[in-house]
Design a protein around this motif. Structure first.
Motif, PDB file in Angstrom:
ATOM      1  N   GLU A   6       0.805  -1.216   0.000  1.00 18.82           N
ATOM      2  CA  GLU A   6       0.000   0.000   0.000  1.00 18.82           C
ATOM      3  C   GLU A   6       0.839   1.268   0.000  1.00 18.82           C
ATOM      4  OE1 GLU A   6      -2.885   0.134   3.059  1.00 18.82           O
ATOM      5  OE2 GLU A   6      -3.960  -1.658   2.399  1.00 18.82           O
ATOM      6  N   TYR A   7       1.911   1.295   0.777  1.00 19.93           N
ATOM      7  CA  TYR A   7       2.687   2.528   0.954  1.00 19.93           C
ATOM      8  C   TYR A   7       4.056   2.489   0.284  1.00 19.93           C
ATOM      9  CZ  TYR A   7      -0.784   4.059   4.345  1.00 19.93           C
ATOM     10  OH  TYR A   7      -1.953   4.454   4.937  1.00 19.93           O
ATOM     11  N   GLY A   8       4.484   1.332  -0.172  1.00 21.18           N
ATOM     12  CA  GLY A   8       5.768   1.258  -0.839  1.00 21.18           C
ATOM     13  C   GLY A   8       6.957   1.343   0.092  1.00 21.18           C
ATOM     14  N   VAL A   9       6.762   1.093   1.378  1.00 20.39           N
ATOM     15  CA  VAL A   9       7.850   1.148   2.344  1.00 20.39           C
ATOM     16  C   VAL A   9       7.953  -0.203   3.041  1.00 20.39           C
ATOM     17  CG1 VAL A   9       6.305   2.103   4.093  1.00 20.39           C
ATOM     18  CG2 VAL A   9       8.764   2.353   4.375  1.00 20.39           C
ATOM     19  N   VAL A  10       9.176  -0.686   3.190  1.00 19.68           N
ATOM     20  CA  VAL A  10       9.409  -1.961   3.850  1.00 19.68           C
ATOM     21  C   VAL A  10       9.506  -1.716   5.355  1.00 19.68           C
ATOM     22  CG1 VAL A  10      10.917  -3.960   4.064  1.00 19.68           C
ATOM     23  CG2 VAL A  10      10.582  -2.876   1.833  1.00 19.68           C
ATOM     24  N   VAL A  11       8.545  -2.226   6.085  1.00 14.60           N
ATOM     25  CA  VAL A  11       8.537  -2.053   7.535  1.00 14.60           C
ATOM     26  C   VAL A  11       9.658  -2.901   8.138  1.00 14.60           C
ATOM     27  CG1 VAL A  11       7.168  -2.346   9.644  1.00 14.60           C
ATOM     28  CG2 VAL A  11       6.052  -1.666   7.509  1.00 14.60           C
ATOM     29  N   PRO A  12      10.452  -2.342   9.027  1.00 15.89           N
ATOM     30  CA  PRO A  12      11.524  -3.132   9.656  1.00 15.89           C
ATOM     31  C   PRO A  12      10.950  -4.280  10.464  1.00 15.89           C
ATOM     32  CG  PRO A  12      11.247  -1.027  10.784  1.00 15.89           C
ATOM     33  CD  PRO A  12      10.422  -0.952   9.545  1.00 15.89           C
ATOM     34  N   PRO A  13      11.744  -5.331  10.696  1.00 14.73           N
ATOM     35  CA  PRO A  13      11.249  -6.459  11.504  1.00 14.73           C
ATOM     36  C   PRO A  13      10.758  -5.998  12.874  1.00 14.73           C
ATOM     37  CG  PRO A  13      13.323  -7.020  10.438  1.00 14.73           C
ATOM     38  CD  PRO A  13      13.102  -5.553  10.196  1.00 14.73           C
ATOM     39  N   VAL A  14       9.667  -6.593  13.297  1.00 14.66           N
ATOM     40  CA  VAL A  14       9.065  -6.233  14.589  1.00 14.66           C
ATOM     41  C   VAL A  14       9.646  -7.146  15.655  1.00 14.66           C
ATOM     42  CG1 VAL A  14       6.931  -5.960  15.884  1.00 14.66           C
ATOM     43  CG2 VAL A  14       6.964  -5.497  13.421  1.00 14.66           C
ATOM     44  N   ARG A  15      10.347  -6.566  16.606  1.00 11.84           N
ATOM     45  CA  ARG A  15      10.913  -7.350  17.709  1.00 11.84           C
ATOM     46  C   ARG A  15       9.837  -7.533  18.780  1.00 11.84           C
ATOM     47  NH1 ARG A  15      13.947  -6.167  22.676  1.00 11.84           N
ATOM     48  NH2 ARG A  15      15.380  -7.873  23.102  1.00 11.84           N
ATOM     49  N   ARG A  17      17.749   5.583   6.040  1.00 15.10           N
ATOM     50  CA  ARG A  17      18.578   5.951   4.893  1.00 15.10           C
ATOM     51  C   ARG A  17      18.944   4.717   4.074  1.00 15.10           C
ATOM     52  NH1 ARG A  17      21.794  10.353   5.064  1.00 15.10           N
ATOM     53  NH2 ARG A  17      20.088  11.156   6.348  1.00 15.10           N
ATOM     54  N   GLU A  18      19.153   3.603   4.757  1.00 14.28           N
ATOM     55  CA  GLU A  18      19.466   2.368   4.047  1.00 14.28           C
ATOM     56  C   GLU A  18      18.273   1.908   3.214  1.00 14.28           C
ATOM     57  OE1 GLU A  18      21.585  -0.917   2.681  1.00 14.28           O
ATOM     58  OE2 GLU A  18      22.229   0.950   3.637  1.00 14.28           O
ATOM     59  N   ASP A  19      17.062   2.088   3.749  1.00 13.84           N
ATOM     60  CA  ASP A  19      15.868   1.745   2.979  1.00 13.84           C
ATOM     61  C   ASP A  19      15.789   2.568   1.700  1.00 13.84           C
ATOM     62  OD1 ASP A  19      15.088  -0.071   4.926  1.00 13.84           O
ATOM     63  OD2 ASP A  19      13.871   1.405   6.019  1.00 13.84           O
ATOM     64  N   VAL A  20      16.114   3.859   1.798  1.00 13.37           N
ATOM     65  CA  VAL A  20      16.083   4.728   0.618  1.00 13.37           C
ATOM     66  C   VAL A  20      17.095   4.249  -0.422  1.00 13.37           C
ATOM     67  CG1 VAL A  20      16.419   7.090  -0.206  1.00 13.37           C
ATOM     68  CG2 VAL A  20      15.263   6.677   1.970  1.00 13.37           C
ATOM     69  N   ARG A  21      18.265   3.831   0.040  1.00 13.82           N
ATOM     70  CA  ARG A  21      19.271   3.334  -0.912  1.00 13.82           C
ATOM     71  C   ARG A  21      18.768   2.085  -1.626  1.00 13.82           C
ATOM     72  NH1 ARG A  21      22.774  -0.444  -1.639  1.00 13.82           N
ATOM     73  NH2 ARG A  21      22.130  -1.512   0.277  1.00 13.82           N
ATOM     74  N   VAL A  22      18.170   1.164  -0.862  1.00 10.72           N
ATOM     75  CA  VAL A  22      17.663  -0.059  -1.475  1.00 10.72           C
ATOM     76  C   VAL A  22      16.533   0.246  -2.460  1.00 10.72           C
ATOM     77  CG1 VAL A  22      16.491  -2.247  -0.997  1.00 10.72           C
ATOM     78  CG2 VAL A  22      18.328  -1.470   0.497  1.00 10.72           C
ATOM     79  N   LEU A  23      15.635   1.150  -2.076  1.00 11.59           N
ATOM     80  CA  LEU A  23      14.536   1.517  -2.978  1.00 11.59           C
ATOM     81  C   LEU A  23      15.067   2.183  -4.246  1.00 11.59           C
ATOM     82  CD1 LEU A  23      11.959   2.940  -0.394  1.00 11.59           C
ATOM     83  CD2 LEU A  23      11.823   0.769  -1.614  1.00 11.59           C
TER      84      LEU A  23
END
Length: 689
Positions: A386-395, A493-499
């Protein structure tokens, strides 16, 4: 394959042919041997239906029952007509009726009449009346609960717990359940009418038989009464026994609740759930055997059996407790030492997204297929789509510092949400919950009044029209709300690089022109965070990057870059707020808007409108009034304004209007929709220039 097709064809034409045959029974005489066969089929057909209702796990597994009930009733009435024709015409109606009239009741007219009356009373007064009432109440409550069930399905779909196909299947099942109980409400009238018809037919047959015997066959009146009454009673018994089986089947199917096992398994499991109850009943039976005049053997036999079963249950409980203790000890032995450097480093690390559970809620992460971890996985996938963002793993971890039944949702180590999920309870949302026991609460996402009720009362709450949500769904829905509200903070910032690398694979020229020639990853990161802060999807990164590359050649101001990206996504911004292709908007009075434009000033935090606090208060109050008026009519409006004012106005009103969407004229007109003005924001005084 051919054999299967023939089987399906035979099944398809069997019922129509059977109905034609039943109609023929009403007009065509049949021999006695054929009547014997059809009566046997009728009795066994009713028995098969009764057994099927017992083995059905839920009512919808036997959804054809109302139609079969009508067919069976018509078949039984057709046999009554055929048997009446033989009894009155020949004084003989086959071996089955003769056996029921002479053997089953010992050839006694009085015994037969008493047995017949008892069967009719049992069927008509006890079973049929009760089944009719249960079917009527079940139909009414099922229809009242339909909106709540549909809302629960939509909530599960929106939180990513189920797929669109599963949601469609559940909606179809809810609709089928309502249709079934509505049909059963009408079908129960067939059973009632059948019981009345059976009484009338017997009385008519007795009177007609006496007339035929005396006037036509020249019998003595006592001989005619004895002969025709026994035949009529035999005929009535052959009809009332399957009728009673069908009445019991009707009561069984309408009182059957949804279950994962059959009736016999449920009954055995639930009747043996209390060892103490069985023990007390067994002791009571043994004590009753000591009462003078009471038969000792039956009471001792039954009481001893109950005591024996209770002792076996006690041994089974002790074995389970030992196995649980051994498993707990083994888990503690395998657990790593908590003072190792690795363990301390893991505890020190601040996680992007974390769910803390009180110790009594650890069953939510039990590891089964539908537990919290599986639901969180589905939630991450839905938000990514839906949003195009990868949610980080939930601890997920337990915390002894939390009160019982409490969970906490943290973002970057900061608490963003807290709620309750009591063990063994479900959350009921509705207006008629006063009669149900439980703890009143407020749903954490939509702030709806509800009550935590025991899970055993789920069906009772649904029958009142309440929406019932399990505690895992409550937690996941709350987590989904926290994630979407903080999506900008969760984007690293790492997510932005991967995207960006992902866009580069299919649009290399676009990325090479933008990064690092025009903008750095840090600047793109800031733009994407700004979009996510207003819940704007960033899954169309190629279009966003195209708009950024054009705007960056003019200015790299973050606010201007965000507005450029929003301009490229105009239809995407409008679509969530449409109501049947209509966008309902609240506008700003032109004079007020002109004054805001004249007082617009740039700053380090973006553009700001320099007006007095008193004027801000009046503007916000006017906006709240307009929005509340629209919401009372069932609308969800948005605020529209000039493009230059949009960022400043959003910063001004969003914190005080629960995140009211603010769109610009350019964004609204970019979509092919109908615009309807439902309110205007005004101030008593104009803004001084």
């Amino acid at each position: 394959m051919r054999r299967l097709a023939l089987g399906r064809t035979a099944s398809a034409i069997a019922v129509p042919l059977g109905l034609v045959a039943i109609i023929m029974l009403l007009v065509v005489p049949i021999p006695a041997w054929l009547l014997d066969l059809l009566i046997t089929v009728n009795i066994l057909f009713a028995l098969v239906i009764l057994l099927t209702t017992m083995f059905a796990k839920k009512p919808l597994d036997f959804s054809v029952f109302p139609s079969l009930l009508l067919i069976a009733t018509l078949f039984r009435l057709g046999l009554n007509v055929a048997s009446t024709r033989l009894v009155l015409g020949q004084g003989y109606a086959g071996e089955v009726i003769h056996a029921f009239g002479s053997v089953a009741v010992g050839g006694s007219m009085v015994i037969g009449a008493v047995v017949f009356v008892i069967l009719v009373v049992i069927q008509f007064v006890v079973v049929t009346k009760g089944a009719e009432r249960v079917a009527e109440v079940g139909a009414r409550f099922t229809l009242d609960a339909m909106p709540g069930k549909q809302m629960a399905i939509d909530a599960d779909l929106n939180s990513g717990l189920i797929t669109e196909d599963e949601a469609r299947r559940r909606r179809k099942e809810v609709s089928a359940e309502a249709d079934f109980y509505g049909a059963m409400d009408g079908a129960s009238k067939f059973v009632k009418g059948d019981a009345i018809a059976g009484i009338v037919i017997v009385l008519v047959n007795v009177l007609g038989g006496i007339i035929m015997g005396v006037l036509i066959h020249g019998q003595q009146i006592l001989d005619a009464v004895n002969t025709y009454t026994l035949l009529t009673i035999g005929d009535g018994l052959t009809a009332q026994i399957p009728a009673l089986l069908m009445a019991v089947s009707t009561g069984m199917i309408v009182t059957r609740s949804n279950s994962e096992s059959e009736l016999g398994q449920d009954a055995g499991k639930q009747l043996t759930q209390s060892r103490l109850a069985l023990m007390i009943a067994g002791v009571a039976a043994c004590l009753m055997a000591l009462i003078p005049g009471m038969p000792m053997i039956p009471f001792i036999l039954v009481g001893g059996t109950l005591i024996f079963v209770s002792t076996r249950l006690r041994r089974a409980e002790q074995n389970k407790e030992k196995e649980a203790a051994l498993a707990e000890v083994a888990a503690k032995q395998q657990a790593p030492a908590s003072d190792t450097p690795e363990e301390l480093m893991e505890q020190m690390r601040v996680h992007a997204l974390e769910v803390q559970l009180s110790p009594d809620l650890v069953d939510l992460v039990s590891g089964v297929s539908d537990d919290l971890l599986a639901r969180v996985k589905a939630l991450r996938r839905r938000i990514a789509m839906e949003y195009g963002v990868v949610v980080p793993p939930v601890r997920t971890r337990d915390s002894v510092d939390l009160p019982p039944s409490t969970y906490v949702i943290r973002v970057a180590g900061v608490e963003m949400g807290r709620g309750l999920a009591p063990v063994g309870k479900v959350l009921a949302l509705g207006d008629h919950l006063d009669a149900l026991p439980g703890t009143p609460t407020v749903e954490p996402v939509f702030q709806l009044a509800g009550k935590w009720i025991p899970a055993e009362l789920r069906h009772a709450a649904e029958t009142t029209g309440a929406t019932v949500i399990d505690r895992g769904s409550v937690l996941v829905t709350h987590l989904s709300s926290v994630i979407t509200d903080n999506a900008g903070r969760l984007l690293s910032r790492e997510d932005v690089r991967v995207l960006t690398e992902g866009v580069k694979r299919f649009s290399p020229a676009l990325v090479e022109e933008l990064v690092p020639g025009l903008l750095t990853l840090a600047e793109i990161h800031r733009v994407l965070q700004g979009l996510l802060a207003e819940k704007v999807p960033i899954n169309d990164l190629a279009r966003i990057y195209e708009a950024l590359s054009l705007r960056a050649k003019v200015s790299t101001d973050p606010e201007g870059l965000i507005e450029a990206a929003r301009g490229a996504l105009g239809p995407v911004l409008v679509s969530p707020h449409l109501d049947e292709r209509t966008l309902r908007v609240v506008m700003i009075d032109p004079q007020l808007e002109q004054g805001m434009l004249e007082n617009l000033r740039p700053s380090e935090l973006g553009t700001q409108i320099l007006i007095s606090p008193d004027m801000i208060t009046r503007i916000v109050e006017s906006l709240r009034t307009a929005v509340q008026a629209a919401e009372m009519r069932g609308w969800s409006p948005v605020l529209v304004c000039a493009p230059a004012l949009r960022p400043a106005i959003r910063r001004l009103v969003a914190p005080q209007t629960n995140g009211l969407p603010v769109l610009s004229y350019q964004e609204v007109t970019s979509a092919d929709v109908t615009i309807e003005t439902v309110g205007v924001v005004r101030a008593l005084d104009s803004i001084p220039a």
